[in-house]
Design a protein around this motif. Structure first.
Motif, PDB file in Angstrom:
ATOM      1  N   THR A  52       0.841  -1.193   0.000  1.00 41.18           N
ATOM      2  CA  THR A  52       0.000   0.000   0.000  1.00 41.18           C
ATOM      3  C   THR A  52       0.878   1.246   0.000  1.00 41.18           C
ATOM      4  O   THR A  52       2.047   1.192   0.407  1.00 41.18           O
ATOM      5  CB  THR A  52      -0.920   0.022   1.230  1.00 41.18           C
ATOM      6  OG1 THR A  52      -0.117  -0.027   2.421  1.00 41.18           O
ATOM      7  CG2 THR A  52      -1.869  -1.168   1.220  1.00 41.18           C
ATOM      8  N   PRO A  53       0.350   2.402  -0.431  1.00 40.41           N
ATOM      9  CA  PRO A  53       1.176   3.616  -0.451  1.00 40.41           C
ATOM     10  C   PRO A  53       1.634   4.074   0.925  1.00 40.41           C
ATOM     11  O   PRO A  53       2.681   4.704   1.053  1.00 40.41           O
ATOM     12  CB  PRO A  53       0.255   4.658  -1.099  1.00 40.41           C
ATOM     13  CG  PRO A  53      -0.738   3.870  -1.874  1.00 40.41           C
ATOM     14  CD  PRO A  53      -0.950   2.622  -1.074  1.00 40.41           C
ATOM     15  N   THR A  54       0.831   3.786   1.957  1.00 38.92           N
ATOM     16  CA  THR A  54       1.167   4.248   3.304  1.00 38.92           C
ATOM     17  C   THR A  54       0.959   3.133   4.314  1.00 38.92           C
ATOM     18  O   THR A  54       0.132   2.236   4.116  1.00 38.92           O
ATOM     19  CB  THR A  54       0.294   5.452   3.726  1.00 38.92           C
ATOM     20  OG1 THR A  54      -1.062   5.001   3.905  1.00 38.92           O
ATOM     21  CG2 THR A  54       0.327   6.560   2.696  1.00 38.92           C
ATOM     22  N   GLU A  55       1.697   3.222   5.409  1.00 37.05           N
ATOM     23  CA  GLU A  55       1.507   2.253   6.493  1.00 37.05           C
ATOM     24  C   GLU A  55       0.140   2.423   7.140  1.00 37.05           C
ATOM     25  O   GLU A  55      -0.481   1.439   7.556  1.00 37.05           O
ATOM     26  CB  GLU A  55       2.603   2.417   7.542  1.00 37.05           C
ATOM     27  CG  GLU A  55       3.990   1.990   7.091  1.00 37.05           C
ATOM     28  CD  GLU A  55       4.761   3.098   6.382  1.00 37.05           C
ATOM     29  OE1 GLU A  55       5.922   2.860   5.996  1.00 37.05           O
ATOM     30  OE2 GLU A  55       4.187   4.202   6.216  1.00 37.05           O
TER      31      GLU A  55
ATOM     32  N   TRP B 180     -13.086   5.150  17.679  1.00 39.29           N
ATOM     33  CA  TRP B 180     -11.805   5.787  17.370  1.00 39.29           C
ATOM     34  C   TRP B 180     -11.983   6.937  16.386  1.00 39.29           C
ATOM     35  O   TRP B 180     -11.396   7.991  16.545  1.00 39.29           O
ATOM     36  CB  TRP B 180     -10.851   4.738  16.811  1.00 39.29           C
ATOM     37  CG  TRP B 180      -9.428   5.157  16.685  1.00 39.29           C
ATOM     38  CD1 TRP B 180      -8.730   5.359  15.533  1.00 39.29           C
ATOM     39  CD2 TRP B 180      -8.494   5.408  17.745  1.00 39.29           C
ATOM     40  NE1 TRP B 180      -7.432   5.706  15.786  1.00 39.29           N
ATOM     41  CE2 TRP B 180      -7.256   5.743  17.156  1.00 39.29           C
ATOM     42  CE3 TRP B 180      -8.587   5.368  19.132  1.00 39.29           C
ATOM     43  CZ2 TRP B 180      -6.126   6.039  17.901  1.00 39.29           C
ATOM     44  CZ3 TRP B 180      -7.461   5.666  19.878  1.00 39.29           C
ATOM     45  CH2 TRP B 180      -6.250   6.000  19.259  1.00 39.29           C
ATOM     46  N   LEU B 181     -12.768   6.717  15.324  1.00 38.86           N
ATOM     47  CA  LEU B 181     -13.190   7.759  14.393  1.00 38.86           C
ATOM     48  C   LEU B 181     -12.009   8.491  13.758  1.00 38.86           C
ATOM     49  O   LEU B 181     -11.942   9.719  13.752  1.00 38.86           O
ATOM     50  CB  LEU B 181     -14.123   8.752  15.090  1.00 38.86           C
ATOM     51  CG  LEU B 181     -15.435   8.151  15.607  1.00 38.86           C
ATOM     52  CD1 LEU B 181     -16.176   9.147  16.485  1.00 38.86           C
ATOM     53  CD2 LEU B 181     -16.310   7.689  14.462  1.00 38.86           C
ATOM     54  N   SER B 182     -11.083   7.741  13.202  1.00 38.07           N
ATOM     55  CA  SER B 182      -9.949   8.322  12.490  1.00 38.07           C
ATOM     56  C   SER B 182     -10.408   8.715  11.095  1.00 38.07           C
ATOM     57  O   SER B 182     -10.780   7.857  10.285  1.00 38.07           O
ATOM     58  CB  SER B 182      -8.808   7.303  12.407  1.00 38.07           C
ATOM     59  OG  SER B 182      -7.723   7.820  11.676  1.00 38.07           O
TER      60      SER B 182
ATOM     61  N   GLY C 158      -8.780   3.324   2.979  1.00 37.61           N
ATOM     62  CA  GLY C 158      -7.944   2.144   3.120  1.00 37.61           C
ATOM     63  C   GLY C 158      -8.747   0.930   3.526  1.00 37.61           C
ATOM     64  O   GLY C 158      -8.466  -0.195   3.090  1.00 37.61           O
ATOM     65  N   ALA C 159      -9.773   1.141   4.359  1.00 40.04           N
ATOM     66  CA  ALA C 159     -10.591   0.020   4.830  1.00 40.04           C
ATOM     67  C   ALA C 159     -11.296  -0.677   3.675  1.00 40.04           C
ATOM     68  O   ALA C 159     -11.516  -1.898   3.723  1.00 40.04           O
ATOM     69  CB  ALA C 159     -11.615   0.510   5.849  1.00 40.04           C
ATOM     70  N   ALA C 160     -11.663   0.071   2.641  1.00 42.77           N
ATOM     71  CA  ALA C 160     -12.351  -0.538   1.499  1.00 42.77           C
ATOM     72  C   ALA C 160     -11.492  -1.614   0.843  1.00 42.77           C
ATOM     73  O   ALA C 160     -12.018  -2.608   0.318  1.00 42.77           O
ATOM     74  CB  ALA C 160     -12.718   0.535   0.488  1.00 42.77           C
TER      75      ALA C 160
ATOM     76  N   THR D 275      -6.148  10.416   3.166  1.00 43.73           N
ATOM     77  CA  THR D 275      -5.831   9.047   2.744  1.00 43.73           C
ATOM     78  C   THR D 275      -6.114   8.787   1.268  1.00 43.73           C
ATOM     79  O   THR D 275      -6.248   7.632   0.856  1.00 43.73           O
ATOM     80  CB  THR D 275      -6.642   8.034   3.586  1.00 43.73           C
ATOM     81  OG1 THR D 275      -8.040   8.314   3.441  1.00 43.73           O
ATOM     82  CG2 THR D 275      -6.257   8.116   5.054  1.00 43.73           C
ATOM     83  N   CYS D 276      -6.180   9.828   0.453  1.00 46.43           N
ATOM     84  CA  CYS D 276      -6.578   9.662  -0.945  1.00 46.43           C
ATOM     85  C   CYS D 276      -5.659   8.715  -1.712  1.00 46.43           C
ATOM     86  O   CYS D 276      -6.083   8.056  -2.672  1.00 46.43           O
ATOM     87  CB  CYS D 276      -6.616  11.019  -1.640  1.00 46.43           C
ATOM     88  SG  CYS D 276      -5.011  11.864  -1.683  1.00 46.43           S
TER      89      CYS D 276
END
Length: 651
Positions: free
Chosen positions: A49-52, A448-450, A456-458, A484-485
């Motif tokens: 993925t692009p980000t951790e 948590w509502l980040s 990312g979850a998708a 997170t785009c």
């Protein structure tokens, strides 16, 4: 692979044993040997993925659906980026394995002897470990291959047993070191059930039955309502809950965090209760008509309660390993044992289906003075949700409510595909609350509502075996999407046919404005979201609001983006992606029609939909926070939502 077992192979085998099919992460040199072993084993697919953070979000969603997930990163710079997702999984009880590949033993010895720091190292050797101890139930540093099997097994067992994240920090030079072969299976530890536990369970059930009997309706009959919550999903108790409501007939709602934990077409399902943010019909039934409320696995978070409380002499709350009944508390009562015991007691006390009721019909019949604005029954309430926003072919401006009303009609009556709705925090989450969905068709963070989690979850939702047949439909705010785009790149790379609705409310952090100064939303909206280009002096007709006492707080104003054009950035010759912009109902109608056509290019890969809204717009469920709007904010659409189905047919 053949030959002796190594530490890397041992971990790969154990993760595969748990049923993990995909490992999400960002590679680094410390992680490379493990990824090589993983590929050679062939049971688990690496998803870069692009980000951790995006890897953690994907692993989180994957685990919510599949039961356990995993992400792998490299030391410090990667691990600290993963920390937010791991923190969310810890709070929301999601089993996640965080693998952190750290510098080799030799480099740590060099630091101790010479003070030599190499890439990603810290002068505090336990910095990563100390941080992750705060958000995991077990954290291990693996520096000895002989101890690695026991450490890995202990961590994975804790992950399954506690249903929370664990942390494995593995030194780079250990991946290829030999170790013992796996022995036995990794299994969830079960709490013992003793005679004392049986007594406590019996006492809790007896207290619940006493509370029900002590709170009858005016006609003397009991009117309990269940409130099913997050632990029903986390503990995989959907089937026992379904059996309980079908055998007893007792009506139930779910919390927002447990939306679609069971099929929302069940005849006992009365809606999603979310405190003052609930649909008015649901709130009226749950709080006013029902005479006692029985929470089963529901968490008392601010998003679940919408400004209200879940305590009192007419409440039961069974969660976190205990049961409160009115002012009494029964510790160490497990939810998986409470459900069948309560079912047996209700059947014994009231007979099979003895509590079956349509509370909407009862309230409509017995309070005729208000019947003109209430549904005549549960079927009428559901029909209003699903048919209130059919394709209209008009040019009305889109609002949050028009979008979600229209989507509800699309999901229920137009599309033949299966969908997994993934809602981000804030307005997107509140707006999607009343979508009518099948079991397993909804994902969200509720505590948590980040912001940005949904994108990312998708990825994880689409790759989980249980929902691999379903397309992800994401609702995310514009500010959240800016976080997170880049995870759309993963959607594109994997060919995931996700549909990502970016709710662009004039480049404003809407929920933050609502929380800090809700009076901003009391101002009527007059701007036309399709009248200006986002690069103009007054993007979306709202830039003039930035100045003066009636404008939004300056720190909530975002830089405007052409969100739909990002599809061109991520697309490739063999990895298509599409982007569109919609501002009016007719444009949304056209887009939804295209989604039903398999041959349409928008279905060949991810689709970015920029939904242009006015800055002053907000979901009607949030009206209780806006001064002067709470009493004047009915749940209406173009048609009157609360006339009966028969009334509409007669028009």
């Amino acid at each position: 692979m053949t030959g002796p077992c190594t530490v890397g192979r041992y971990l790969a085998l154990r993760l595969a044993e748990l049923g993990i099919t995909h490992l999400f992460g960002v590679p680094g040199n410390h992680l490379g040997p493990f990824l090589t072993t993983l590929r050679a084993e062939g049971d688990i697919e690496w998803v870069g993925t692009p980000t951790e953070g995006g890897a953690g979000q994907a692993a989180d969603a994957y685990a919510r659906i599949h039961g356990v997930g995993a992400a792998a990163v490299t030391y410090s710079v990667g691990a600290f980026n993963l920390l937010n997702a791991c923190g969310g999984a810890y709070v929301e009880q999601v089993p996640l394995v965080a693998v952190n590949a750290c510098p080799p033993y030799e480099q740590w010895q060099n630091y101790r002897a010479l003070g030599l720091l190499t890439s990603h190292m810290s002068p505090r050797p336990e910095s990563n470990l100390d941080v992750y101890r705060q958000v995991t139930v077990d954290a291990q540093v693996i520096s000895n291959p002989g101890l690695a099997p026991a450490q890995i097994d202990a961590a994975l067992t804790a992950c399954l047993t506690e249903r929370r994240p664990v942390y494995l920090e593995v030194m780079e030079d250990l991946w290829d070191e030999p170790c013992a072969e796996p022995r036995g299976a990794i299994v969830r530890g079960q709490r013992p059930f003793s005679a004392r536990n049986q007594t406590m369970l019996d006492d809790a059930v007896s207290a619940i039955m006493t509370l029900i009997a002590a709170h009858p309706g005016p006609d003397g009959t009991p009117r309990p309502i269940l409130w099913a919550g997050e632990e029903i999903e986390r503990y995989r108790l959907g089937d026992p809950l379904t059996e309980l409501v079908e055998v007893t007939g007792v009506p139930f709602c779910t919390s927002l965090g447990a939306k679609a934990v069971v099929d929302e077409d069940l005849p006992q399902f009365h809606g999603v209760y979310n405190g003052r943010a609930s649909h008015p019909d649901v709130h009226r039934i749950f709080k006013d008509w029902a005479t006692c409320r029985i929470g089963l696995g529901a968490w008392t978070t601010s998003k679940n309660l919408g400004g209200e409380q879940s305590v009192g002499t007419d409440w039961v709350m069974a969660a976190h390993g205990g049961v409160s009944v009115g002012t009494s508390y029964f510790p160490d009562v497990q939810l998986d044992r409470l459900l069948p015991a309560l079912q047996d007691a209700l059947v014994k006390g009231y007979g099979p289906s003895g509590l079956a009721a349509d509370y909407y019909a009862e309230a409509y019949t017995r309070r005729p003075a208000a019947s003109g604005v209430r549904p005549a029954g549960l079927a009428d309430h559901r029909a209003a949700l699903r048919t209130g926003a059919s394709p209209s072919r008009n040019a009305e401006r889109l609002t949050y409510d028009r979008v979600f009303d229209r989507i509800n009609h699309f999901l229920g009556l137009e599309t033949r595909q299966n969908w997994t709705v993934v809602s981000d925090a804030a307005f997107s989450l509140i707006g999607s609350m009343n979508l009518s969905l099948p079991a397993g068709g909804f994902l969200s963070q509720i505590s948590w509502l980040s912001i940005g989690w949904s994108v990312g979850a998708a990825t994880g939702a689409a790759l989980a075996p249980e929902r691999g047949h379903a397309r992800p439909m994401v609702f995310v705010g514009d500010g959240a999407f800016q976080e997170t785009c880049q995870e759309i790149s993963t959607h594109t790379r994997l060919g995931l046919p996700s549909v990502v609705f970016v709710m662009d409310n004039g480049h404003l952090y809407g929920i933050e404005q609502m929380l800090v100064h809700p009076s901003y939303y009391a101002k009527p909206d007059t701007a036309d979201p399709s009248s200006a280009d986002p690069g103009s002096a007054e993007p979306d007709g709202a830039e003039s609001d930035d100045a003066g006492p009636d404008g939004p707080d300056f720190y909530n104003v975002l830089h405007p983006w052409h969100y739909d054009r990002l599809a061109d950035v991520f697309a490739g010759p063999r990895t298509p992606a599409s982007g569109v912009s919609v501002a009016r109902t007719v444009e949304l109608d056209d887009l939804l029609a295209r989604l039903t056509d398999p041959a349409d290019p928008v279905n060949a890969g991810p689709l970015l939909v920029r939904v242009r809204l006015d800055r002053h717009d907000y979901p009607r469920a949030m009206a209780y926070k806006v001064p002067g709007r709470a009493a004047a904010a009915p749940f209406t659409t173009v048609e009157d939502r609360f006339t009966t189905v028969e009334d509409r047919r007669g028009r």
